[in-house]
Write an enzyme that holds these catalytic residues in place. Sequence first.
Site, mmCIF file in Angstrom:
data_model
loop_
_atom_site.group_PDB
_atom_site.id
_atom_site.type_symbol
_atom_site.label_atom_id
_atom_site.label_comp_id
_atom_site.label_asym_id
_atom_site.label_seq_id
_atom_site.Cartn_x
_atom_site.Cartn_y
_atom_site.Cartn_z
ATOM 1 N N ASP A 318 0.827 -1.213 0.000
ATOM 2 C CA ASP A 318 0.000 0.000 0.000
ATOM 3 C C ASP A 318 0.861 1.263 0.000
ATOM 4 O O ASP A 318 2.025 1.240 0.371
ATOM 5 C CB ASP A 318 -0.902 0.019 1.238
ATOM 6 C CG ASP A 318 -0.099 -0.051 2.520
ATOM 7 O OD1 ASP A 318 0.869 -0.838 2.567
ATOM 8 O OD2 ASP A 318 -0.422 0.674 3.465
ATOM 9 N N GLU A 319 0.262 2.335 -0.435
ATOM 10 C CA GLU A 319 0.805 3.680 -0.291
ATOM 11 C C GLU A 319 2.268 3.815 -0.685
ATOM 12 O O GLU A 319 3.105 4.247 0.098
ATOM 13 C CB GLU A 319 0.660 4.146 1.182
ATOM 14 C CG GLU A 319 -0.765 4.221 1.632
ATOM 15 C CD GLU A 319 -0.894 4.780 3.047
ATOM 16 O OE1 GLU A 319 -1.736 5.649 3.251
ATOM 17 O OE2 GLU A 319 -0.133 4.333 3.929
#
Lengths: 524, 552
Positions: A318-319
């Site tokens: 993620d991210e």
Amino acid sequence: MAGLGLALLLLGLVPAGAVWPQPQLVRESPGGGRCRLSPSRFRFGYARSSAVGPGCAVLDQAFRRYQRLLRDAGPRGPEDTRPWEPLCAELLVSVATPHCDGFPDMDSVESYKLSTSEDLSLLSSESVWGALRGLETFSQLIWRDEDGTFYLNKTDIVDFPRFAHRGLLLDTSRHYLPVRAILETLDVMAYNKFNVFHWHIVDDPSFPYESAAFPELSQKGAYNPVTHVYTLNDVKLVIEYARLRGIRVISEFDTPGHTHSWGPGAPGLLTPCYAGSIPSGVHGPVNPILNTTYQFMTELFREISTVFPDFYLHLGGDEVDFTCWRSNPEIQAFMQRMGFGQDYAKLESFYIQRLLDIISSYGKGYVVWQEVFDNGVKVKPDTIIHVWRENAGPYQQEVARVTKAGYRALLSAPWYLNRISYGQDWQTAYQVEPLEFEGSPEQKELVIGGEACMWGEYVDVTNLTPRLWPRAGAIAERLWSNKTVRGLQDAYRRLANFRCTLLRRGIQAQPLFTGYCDPEYSGF
Amino acid sequence: MEPARLFLGLLCASAALAASSLHQRAPPPEPLLLEEEPELGESPSGSLWPLPRSLRILPRQLQLAPARFELVHGPGSTAGPGCALLQDAFRRYYEYIFGYSKWQNQGQRQLPAGTELLQLQVIIGSKDSECDNYPNITSNEAYQLSVTEPVAVLKAEKVWGALRGLETFSQLVYEDDYGSFLINESEITDYPRFAHRGILLDTSRHFLPLKSILTNLDAMAFNKFNVLHWHIVDDHSFPYQSITFPELSGKGSYTYDHIYTPTDVRLVVDYARLRGIRVIPEFDSPGHTQSWGKGQKDLLTPCFNGEHQSGSYGPVNPILNTTYHFMTDLFKEISSVFPDAYIHLGGDEVDFTCWKSNPDVTEFMMQQGFGIDYAKLESYYIQKILDIVSSAHKGYIVWQEVFDKGVKLKPDTIVEVWIGSWYTVELSRVTGAGFTTILAAPWYLDYISYGQDWKKYYSVEPLNFIGSEKQKKLMIGGEACLWGEFVDATNLTPRLWPRASAVGERLWSSENVTNIKDAYNRLVKHRCRMLRRGIAAEPLFVGYCDHEARGL
């Protein structure tokens, strides 16, 4: 249950022996019927028909735990004040399949049948995991009148979970959580019939996992290399403690972002960021263009795959912030060679795919955060996509997209319990309906469950337990009980009552609203 | 005093659910901004909290040897070993400074000459040290601390200043990587900006075990708070065990376990005194009294449904003589049980519906010429209560409504401002009318939100209202309030600390102490120190403490 009589004054009618989460089918004997129960004399045992018996650690230990909970449920009442009422003698457990020593997995059968009556109560299940769920239910059926006498009503229960994956995420990187805090959480998870502990074990701020292959990671990446680490023994303890409660442990080693703490112990692993034409001294995500990176990951995940027995690993994903990659001239050159142009999502995919190949080669499956799917990374068909983003449009649409593409989905977006607000926010979590999205019945089948997430920015051992419980209980019931179990008033009564049960079991669960428990929390 | 409290009859689940609409009444949720990762650095003021008035820390370090270091009464002090308050404090602070390390094996070793701090001498200057008194609103909390080799000297006029100075001294000592205890040579002159620095705890909505209250008093002392506002009873339960009216708790408490006996109360008051903390009890009336009704027949107004009694009860019945007889006896007892010169009388959120429904009340209104102005009836009641309390030689604090409704108040009444909107306007009004005031409105810590909300509490400037110098002088402090709807012993401590510390510094330190970054650096350390001392204070943000919370 101790205190229930008094709780009645407060909560209105809590049915004697209310259970949380609500079982699928409960039938109290129409003619009433109940027996007194002596905490010291009541026995748990194996039925003759059972395929497992004494020596089965999962159940032997569970018997002892529930015996102890019963004994600690409060001062002993005057057991013989009503000698004309029958005494409940024992609960016999019958398990159909003779497996005891394995680990629970995604396909574990957790269903059970429970029938209580005067001389004999019977709990039958397919597997030991179902028996564990049934024992918990049984322990909640016991109630206590104002004189302190314990009772068990004549009841028949048929129960099974609605979703197979009912998880709770703890974050041990932003704040270190002592092992005893994790173990206590596992206890309460079992009381709530959660079955997956998602251990977000490392992240940017610290690397508390002590790796045998790369000891430098925690030596240089933990907050303190001695006191703020999880040794191999700690990890094994957590896994075994979880197993004994029918809980899987899925570890998350999130890459290529969220890896700052990996850097100090693994030179060359992270991308050097540039300010103009010179390195700025800051590092970004894992460096995806070096062979050494993949050699490192191969070794590390070989270890992780062995240490954590669950079939699934959570790989994060993620991210990922592209700023640093963009600034690095070698990465720019690599992008050109690979024909990625300026599309750094392609570089991310390149990394993730190689990582997935590594994991696959160890015979493991994987869970990833939704970005991996969103960015179009090619993943194996049995990948589980974890939907978490709250602000990227309604999460229901993401669930629809994921399942439409044929992947299994795991829901967390509405269940970020670290986000606190004033009032009874458990209700918001409770009212979520995971299958409320546009999709075919086949798509709905692909939603395997959800997870309550307790991220650690503002949470450590000082406030973990009251922040988590009983709020996570709302999610436990949503994931276990029937879709139709949604009434807030009924849930309030049972949950407030259940919270008092947790206090009696020594768990620092916070109140839902004004009122009291008897006794109050005293475990200072 | 809080919107949440408008919901009466909360004892049934449906009403409890309705209360979830409290969300809208609470301050609007903050936008969920991604928290900028604050960079933790060193403050030039180390870990001091709240920051002293004037502070000079010199580079020279002195070492303290646990086996030799002493806290003693200095030459010329008017307090000596006979002052139990200081003797206790010496022992306590010795523990706080050294108690949590494995120091037992060191200390035999001689330190190089001229590098050791051997003593802290505490010198009380005033003829009356006030050692055996209770602290009060005018107590002198100023002190001077001078740390030089070989002895440090703490000077204060009264014991109250010495207590604050001991806390500061303990915060100056730190441990290096080798486990040595060090302190820098320093000069500190310190005194509080505001005289009333309080924490409100609510023991009616949830009962708080004695131990919770005592732990909280410890934490208050670490933060130089000096008032425990004990909101002891309310609608939900009446845990105060009255000697005169034992039925009040006998029938109005949650259970027989959920009470404070006279011994308990005495223990709290004494424990607080030893830490320089006043205990101001609040017996709120005429509203917020549902639980009183159970043990005191005819005290509450019977509500009517048309011509018949509905079976439910409203506020205290203000038209009966028996009401005032009861209140006279009750407050006589309270006045002697609680030594402080002030009693908090509440007076907030009186709902007129029930009074309006009652024909006897209506008739009384006619007789008195009140027309249909029920605020007049409320004033009538409050004035009688104020007279009763005055005759018991006590001063009083009231919530702002009592002032807003124009009840005639003694000039030395303290008005507590709690309503969140326009509180600065209210401060102007109250002080404009010449009344002393304390501020609670921006510090309702029970309203939680995601993120570092301590900054919000920290950024409040209490004197930021329109008014003359004279008016500003009437602002004597404030209170951090932790109402009990959602708080009990399970979550009290981490919810209150270190968030209340922000209020603590605002009320103690200079007006110009407003640097958030510096505050963050100090508060992170202060929070770790509270952990070491057994207070389960929650984290401000990502990070760790060397000694994480004990217990669990």
